[in-house]
Scaffold this motif. Structure first.
Motif, PDB file in Angstrom:
ATOM      1  N   LEU A 107       0.858  -1.183   0.000  1.00  0.00           N
ATOM      2  CA  LEU A 107       0.000   0.000   0.000  1.00  0.00           C
ATOM      3  C   LEU A 107       0.893   1.231   0.000  1.00  0.00           C
ATOM      4  O   LEU A 107       1.749   1.383   0.873  1.00  0.00           O
ATOM      5  N   ILE A 108       0.693   2.081  -0.978  1.00  0.00           N
ATOM      6  CA  ILE A 108       1.472   3.317  -1.119  1.00  0.00           C
ATOM      7  C   ILE A 108       0.534   4.449  -0.715  1.00  0.00           C
ATOM      8  O   ILE A 108      -0.528   4.627  -1.310  1.00  0.00           O
ATOM      9  N   PHE A 109       0.923   5.204   0.297  1.00  0.00           N
ATOM     10  CA  PHE A 109       0.025   6.191   0.903  1.00  0.00           C
ATOM     11  C   PHE A 109       0.302   7.602   0.414  1.00  0.00           C
ATOM     12  O   PHE A 109       1.452   8.007   0.257  1.00  0.00           O
ATOM     13  N   SER A 110      -0.782   8.346   0.211  1.00  0.00           N
ATOM     14  CA  SER A 110      -0.698   9.746  -0.182  1.00  0.00           C
ATOM     15  C   SER A 110      -1.878  10.501   0.418  1.00  0.00           C
ATOM     16  O   SER A 110      -3.008  10.019   0.396  1.00  0.00           O
ATOM     17  N   VAL A 111      -1.594  11.684   0.943  1.00  0.00           N
ATOM     18  CA  VAL A 111      -2.665  12.557   1.433  1.00  0.00           C
ATOM     19  C   VAL A 111      -3.180  13.360   0.244  1.00  0.00           C
ATOM     20  O   VAL A 111      -2.389  13.942  -0.510  1.00  0.00           O
ATOM     21  N   GLN A 112      -4.488  13.385   0.075  1.00  0.00           N
ATOM     22  CA  GLN A 112      -5.097  14.122  -1.032  1.00  0.00           C
ATOM     23  C   GLN A 112      -4.636  15.565  -1.037  1.00  0.00           C
ATOM     24  O   GLN A 112      -4.639  16.233  -0.005  1.00  0.00           O
ATOM     25  N   GLY A 113      -4.208  16.019  -2.209  1.00  0.00           N
ATOM     26  CA  GLY A 113      -3.796  17.406  -2.370  1.00  0.00           C
ATOM     27  C   GLY A 113      -2.383  17.711  -1.900  1.00  0.00           C
ATOM     28  O   GLY A 113      -1.935  18.844  -2.037  1.00  0.00           O
ATOM     29  N   SER A 114      -1.662  16.718  -1.397  1.00  0.00           N
ATOM     30  CA  SER A 114      -0.317  16.979  -0.870  1.00  0.00           C
ATOM     31  C   SER A 114       0.747  17.042  -1.960  1.00  0.00           C
ATOM     32  O   SER A 114       1.804  17.628  -1.757  1.00  0.00           O
ATOM     33  N   GLY A 115       0.494  16.392  -3.099  1.00  0.00           N
ATOM     34  CA  GLY A 115       1.496  16.333  -4.156  1.00  0.00           C
ATOM     35  C   GLY A 115       2.645  15.394  -3.826  1.00  0.00           C
ATOM     36  O   GLY A 115       3.682  15.430  -4.487  1.00  0.00           O
ATOM     37  N   CYS A 116       2.453  14.550  -2.806  1.00  0.00           N
ATOM     38  CA  CYS A 116       3.525  13.658  -2.350  1.00  0.00           C
ATOM     39  C   CYS A 116       2.957  12.310  -1.921  1.00  0.00           C
ATOM     40  O   CYS A 116       1.788  12.186  -1.605  1.00  0.00           O
ATOM     41  N   PHE A 117       3.853  11.332  -1.908  1.00  0.00           N
ATOM     42  CA  PHE A 117       3.589  10.077  -1.217  1.00  0.00           C
ATOM     43  C   PHE A 117       4.141  10.239   0.194  1.00  0.00           C
ATOM     44  O   PHE A 117       5.141  10.918   0.399  1.00  0.00           O
ATOM     45  N   GLN A 118       3.506   9.592   1.171  1.00  0.00           N
ATOM     46  CA  GLN A 118       3.975   9.683   2.547  1.00  0.00           C
ATOM     47  C   GLN A 118       4.673   8.404   3.012  1.00  0.00           C
ATOM     48  O   GLN A 118       5.079   8.310   4.153  1.00  0.00           O
ATOM     49  N   GLY A 119       4.791   7.426   2.147  1.00  0.00           N
ATOM     50  CA  GLY A 119       5.473   6.191   2.487  1.00  0.00           C
ATOM     51  C   GLY A 119       4.689   4.997   1.991  1.00  0.00           C
ATOM     52  O   GLY A 119       3.667   5.132   1.324  1.00  0.00           O
ATOM     53  N   PHE A 120       5.205   3.802   2.328  1.00  0.00           N
ATOM     54  CA  PHE A 120       4.500   2.597   1.914  1.00  0.00           C
ATOM     55  C   PHE A 120       4.608   1.515   2.977  1.00  0.00           C
ATOM     56  O   PHE A 120       5.501   1.515   3.816  1.00  0.00           O
ATOM     57  N   ALA A 121       3.619   0.619   2.927  1.00  0.00           N
ATOM     58  CA  ALA A 121       3.497  -0.442   3.921  1.00  0.00           C
ATOM     59  C   ALA A 121       3.038  -1.722   3.231  1.00  0.00           C
ATOM     60  O   ALA A 121       2.535  -1.695   2.108  1.00  0.00           O
ATOM     61  N   ARG A 122       3.205  -2.820   3.931  1.00  0.00           N
ATOM     62  CA  ARG A 122       2.722  -4.119   3.465  1.00  0.00           C
ATOM     63  C   ARG A 122       1.451  -4.436   4.243  1.00  0.00           C
ATOM     64  O   ARG A 122       1.371  -4.219   5.457  1.00  0.00           O
TER      65      ARG A 122
END
Length: 122
Positions: A56-71
């Motif tokens: 799972l690759i996480f991103s906050v809507q509107g941030s323009g970035c990924f915040q990290g990833f997890a299994r």
């Protein structure tokens, strides 16, 4: 607990998880859990049971970035968490964070999703 290794010929699945706020990402990173909308649960549970690795690759809507990833560490159950309030989320499941780092979308613009009209991954 050790995570299972992927079985031969079993797909590894990847999903981008959009969060409405950074607080939910922080809660997930601290507690090792996640919750999503009921409409996403069937897809994620199917992927969890069909393959041994779901990232799972996480991103906050509107941030323009990924915040990290997890299994994904467990199937999604019926138990709900009060951590997210009553925002219409379904059951809670375990996640094992691999990397907690803000990565601008521009660093991934070379990645295209063939299942989404070859659009950029973001």
């Amino acid at each position: 607990s050790k995570s299972p290794l992927p079985r031969q010929n079993m797909p590894i699945r990847y999903f981008i998880m959009k969060s409405s706020n950074l607080q939910n990402i922080d809660i997930s990173q601290q507690k090792g859990i996640w919750s999503t909308t009921p409409s996403n649960e069937r897809k994620l549970n199917g992927a969890f049971w069909e393959s041994n690795m779901v990232y799972l690759i996480f991103s906050v809507q509107g941030s323009g970035c990924f915040q990290g990833f997890a299994r994904m560490g467990s199937a999604i159950g019926c138990e709900k968490s009060q951590d997210w309030g009553s925002a219409g989320f379904g059951g809670v499941f375990k996640v094992e964070w691999i990397r907690k780092e803000t990565i601008p979308f521009q660093f991934a613009h070379h990645l295209l999703n063939p299942w989404n009209d070859s659009k950029k991954v973001q």
